[in-house]
Design a protein around this motif. Structure first.
Motif, PDB file in Angstrom:
ATOM      1  N   GLU A 166      -7.210   3.922  -3.450  1.00 22.37           N
ATOM      2  CA  GLU A 166      -6.648   4.107  -2.414  1.00 22.37           C
ATOM      3  C   GLU A 166      -6.171   5.357  -1.660  1.00 22.37           C
ATOM      4  OE1 GLU A 166      -5.780   1.366  -0.535  1.00 22.37           O
ATOM      5  OE2 GLU A 166      -6.170  -0.170  -1.851  1.00 22.37           O
TER       6      GLU A 166
ATOM      7  N   TYR B  84      -6.793   9.294  -5.473  1.00 22.61           N
ATOM      8  CA  TYR B  84      -8.023   8.256  -4.841  1.00 22.61           C
ATOM      9  C   TYR B  84      -8.805   7.591  -6.245  1.00 22.61           C
ATOM     10  CZ  TYR B  84     -12.113   6.179  -2.718  1.00 22.61           C
ATOM     11  OH  TYR B  84     -13.362   5.314  -2.350  1.00 22.61           O
TER      12      TYR B  84
ATOM     13  N   GLU C 220       0.839  -1.269  -0.049  1.00 24.71           N
ATOM     14  CA  GLU C 220       0.046  -0.068   0.074  1.00 24.71           C
ATOM     15  C   GLU C 220       0.936   1.229  -0.051  1.00 24.71           C
ATOM     16  OE1 GLU C 220       0.631  -0.888   4.454  1.00 24.71           O
ATOM     17  OE2 GLU C 220       0.310  -1.978   2.423  1.00 24.71           O
TER      18      GLU C 220
END
Length: 241
Positions: free
Chosen positions: A179, A174, A35
């Motif tokens: 994310e 995003y 991530e």
């Protein structure tokens, strides 16, 4: 502070921020969490953008000092204006916001802003260089030299515009990746996120006002204001005579 001493300080600060910015862009990337550092890389984080901002500011400050040392006062005047605008509108409020907001959220729940998985990627000294040292550097700059703040309306418009650009960048990332830049944002509804952004902007504005207050308390009125006031007094006296 003597100009030569100030030039040395600004040069060292520029080298420091350049080194820190370089270090964060060359951190060990193997086995990094999936991530982290996706679309946008390090450049999606306000912390990293602030490092670049500080490097630019201290670079401009050093250039202004050098021009004053070699008596290129006309050129120095223009560079000093740019230096003061950078510091007042961006360098001080952003670095203060980065440091205080980061450590507040980190203390509450570090996973919201700085997941524990980053400890194996970013050394402890680099974390403090990015999130702790920026605040004393900003305060020291106010103590070292006076800065001329722009008109309040102009300063806040510029600050708001830069904040709008960063928020747009966060929302764009995003929309592309699905994310959030910071895990914290995932906790909010759209209305809650809008309120969070508005609250954050209000805090940054308060830091802008605080920097202006400190500058005025330490250095008093700017030379420009003093000159204007002196000229006004002289005009009044001439009229009386």
């Amino acid at each position: 502070m003597e100009i030569s001493t100030l030039a040395t300080y600004h040069c060292l600060a520029f080298v420091w921020y350049f080194f820190v910015a370089y270090s964060i862009t060359h951190v060990r990337t193997e086995e990094r969490p999936s991530e982290v550092f996706l679309y946008g890389g390090q450049w999606k984080y306000l912390t990293v953008l602030n490092l670049v901002l500080q490097a630019v500011f201290y670079g401009v400050s050093f250039l202004a000092d050098v021009l004053r040392l070699i008596k290129k006062l006309r050129c120095a005047k223009c560079i000093i204006s740019s230096r003061d605008l950078l510091f007042s509108v961006l360098a001080f409020p952003v670095s203060t916001f980065v440091s205080i907001s980061f450590w507040t959220l980190y203390t509450y729940n570090r996973e919201l802003v700085y997941p524990k998985s980053l400890d194996g990627i970013i050394p402890l000294w680099l974390n403090h260089a990015m999130h702790t040292a920026v605040l004393p550097f900003a305060v020291l700059e106010i103590l070292a030299t006076p800065h001329r703040y722009p008109a309040k309306k102009k300063g806040l418009i510029l600050l708001g515009f830069v904040a709008f650009l960063y928020i747009s960048w966060v929302l764009w990332i995003y929309s592309v990746t699905g994310e959030w830049v910071y895990p914290l944002f995932a906790l909010f509804s759209p209305a809650g996120l809008a309120a969070f952004f508005a609250g954050s902007l209000a805090i940054v504005v308060s830091f802008y006002n605080f920097g202006e207050f400190l500058n005025r308390m330490i250095w008093g009125q700017s030379k420009k204001k003093k000159s204007s006031l002196r000229g006004h007094v002289q005009q009044v006296e001439e009229r009386k005579n």
